[in-house]
Design an enzyme around this catalytic site. Structure first.
Site, PDB file in Angstrom:
ATOM      1  N   LYS A  87     -66.355  30.666 -34.282  1.00 15.01           N
ATOM      2  CA  LYS A  87     -65.519  30.490 -33.098  1.00 15.01           C
ATOM      3  C   LYS A  87     -64.830  29.128 -33.072  1.00 15.01           C
ATOM      4  O   LYS A  87     -65.474  28.088 -33.201  1.00 15.01           O
ATOM      5  CB  LYS A  87     -66.405  30.663 -31.858  1.00 15.01           C
ATOM      6  CG  LYS A  87     -65.683  30.675 -30.523  1.00 15.01           C
ATOM      7  CD  LYS A  87     -66.690  30.950 -29.407  1.00 15.01           C
ATOM      8  CE  LYS A  87     -66.049  31.042 -28.046  1.00 15.01           C
ATOM      9  NZ  LYS A  87     -67.055  31.317 -26.986  1.00 15.01           N
ATOM     10  N   CYS A 122     -64.175  35.611 -27.794  1.00 19.80           N
ATOM     11  CA  CYS A 122     -64.243  35.253 -26.384  1.00 19.80           C
ATOM     12  C   CYS A 122     -63.155  34.262 -25.944  1.00 19.80           C
ATOM     13  O   CYS A 122     -62.002  34.633 -25.771  1.00 19.80           O
ATOM     14  CB  CYS A 122     -65.643  34.730 -26.054  1.00 19.80           C
ATOM     15  SG  CYS A 122     -66.051  34.747 -24.281  1.00 19.80           S
ATOM     16  N   GLU A 136     -69.849  39.351 -28.514  1.00 24.20           N
ATOM     17  CA  GLU A 136     -70.340  38.022 -28.842  1.00 24.20           C
ATOM     18  C   GLU A 136     -71.832  37.947 -28.505  1.00 24.20           C
ATOM     19  O   GLU A 136     -72.312  38.582 -27.560  1.00 24.20           O
ATOM     20  CB  GLU A 136     -69.566  37.014 -27.980  1.00 24.20           C
ATOM     21  CG  GLU A 136     -70.025  35.584 -28.025  1.00 24.20           C
ATOM     22  CD  GLU A 136     -69.251  34.716 -27.036  1.00 24.20           C
ATOM     23  OE1 GLU A 136     -68.957  33.574 -27.390  1.00 24.20           O
ATOM     24  OE2 GLU A 136     -68.942  35.185 -25.915  1.00 24.20           O
TER      25      GLU A 136
END
Length: 313
Positions: free
Chosen positions: A127, A169, A42
């Site tokens: 995300k 993440c 990321e």
């Protein structure tokens, strides 16, 4: 037949060009090892001091992506005669669109790109779950202050290593996303991350192994590692940067790893090495199928009781 994949672990700074140089070097090292896909963390393009800084840096990220596409194409061309080719999965930021600005939202986007060996972007995932956490005796992080959340589950990507489901993440803490991706046909899940030290020590490996066992997929976990130099860029040296406090020391857990569908860690980074490094392993889809046949979780799910989003594939 097994296929080799790689993770490129690094400690991104706030300087795009510096990060791109490291990325290109790791791609070239990986293609020499016959890796077919390399996964980066990321925020590989930059890490910032604060939300204002991130908005400034994101304006240069499209150029970072353009330059990266050219480098990927060039590297693959140079190794074409040796019958080597490598695709790239990489986490970056993108600036808000004109439509976002018109709606009054100037937050950046936390995006995972999949770029094939010819330099073409084949997938872009934004995300879904943002890291808004106040850790006791640890950092207070409000990702939503500077980042827009995504609103779409990513499509499965056909890669040289298998069918890939993408997450980023904090997404790893939400098993329903992993289960949906498996139901859509995923054989590999990736979680590019910049995990904090506190949460990384507590949960990083545990979460990765849990998602592998939940889904009977390979799990690839590229992590940012070390203390980030977030004052490398031009903006950080301007007077404007001094009027934007709330800077934090950015440290990332690292510990990149690859986990098989049985939940075993089959490759991991060297914790004693602070330099950019590769984590390399073979993906064996026949072995994955044996795990799924021997423990047929998808045939045993109680779809009469639970949401049928997890249908059999």
């Amino acid at each position: 037949m097994s296929v080799k994949i790689a993770i490129g672990q690094l400690c991104s700074s706030s300087q795009h060009a510096q990060n791109l140089s490291i990325v290109a070097s790791l791609i070239e090292r990986a293609i020499k090892l016959d890796a077919r896909v390399i996964f980066f963390p990321e925020a590989t393009d930059y890490l910032s001091q604060n939300a204002t800084h991130s908005r400034v840096l994101a304006k240069s990220s499209p150029t970072f992506v353009d330059d990266l596409q050219l480098k990927i194409k060039d590297i693959n061309e140079r190794y074409k005669s040796e019958k080597r080719a490598i695709d790239v999965s990489i986490g970056v930021h993108l600036p808000p669109s004109e439509q976002d600005i018109l709606k009054g939202d100037d937050r950046v986007k936390n995006v995972l790109l999949y770029i094939d060996s010819s330099g073409v972007i084949r997938s872009s995932y934004t995300k879904l779950h943002l890291f808004d956490v106040d850790v006791p005796n640890g950092p207070i992080l409000k990702e939503s202050q500077s980042v827009q959340p995504g609103d779409q589950i990513p499509s499965i990507i056909d890669t040289p290593a298998g069918k890939l489901g993408c997450s980023i993440c904090y997404d790893i803490r939400f098993p329903e996303l992993a289960l949906r991706l498996r139901s859509m046909g995923a054989q590999i899940l990736c979680y590019p991350s910049a995990f904090t030290m506190k949460t990384g020590q507590a949960h990083w490996e545990l979460l990765g192994r849990a998602r592998a066992i939940d889904t009977q997929c390979y799990v690839v976990m590229p992590g940012q590692s070390g203390t980030h130099n977030v004052t490398e860029d031009t903006w950080s040296k301007t007077a404007d940067s001094k009027t934007n406090p709330n800077s934090v020391t950015r440290m990332s857990w690292g510990h990149s790893m690859i986990i098989n569908p049985w939940g075993d860690v089959i490759a991991r980074s060297d914790e004693t090495n602070n330099e950019p490094q590769l984590v390399v392993s073979d993906i064996d889809l026949k072995s994955m199928e044996r795990v799924r046949v021997n423990m047929p979780l998808w045939q045993q799910r109680r779809l009469d009781l639970f949401d049928n989003n997890y249908s059999i594939t």
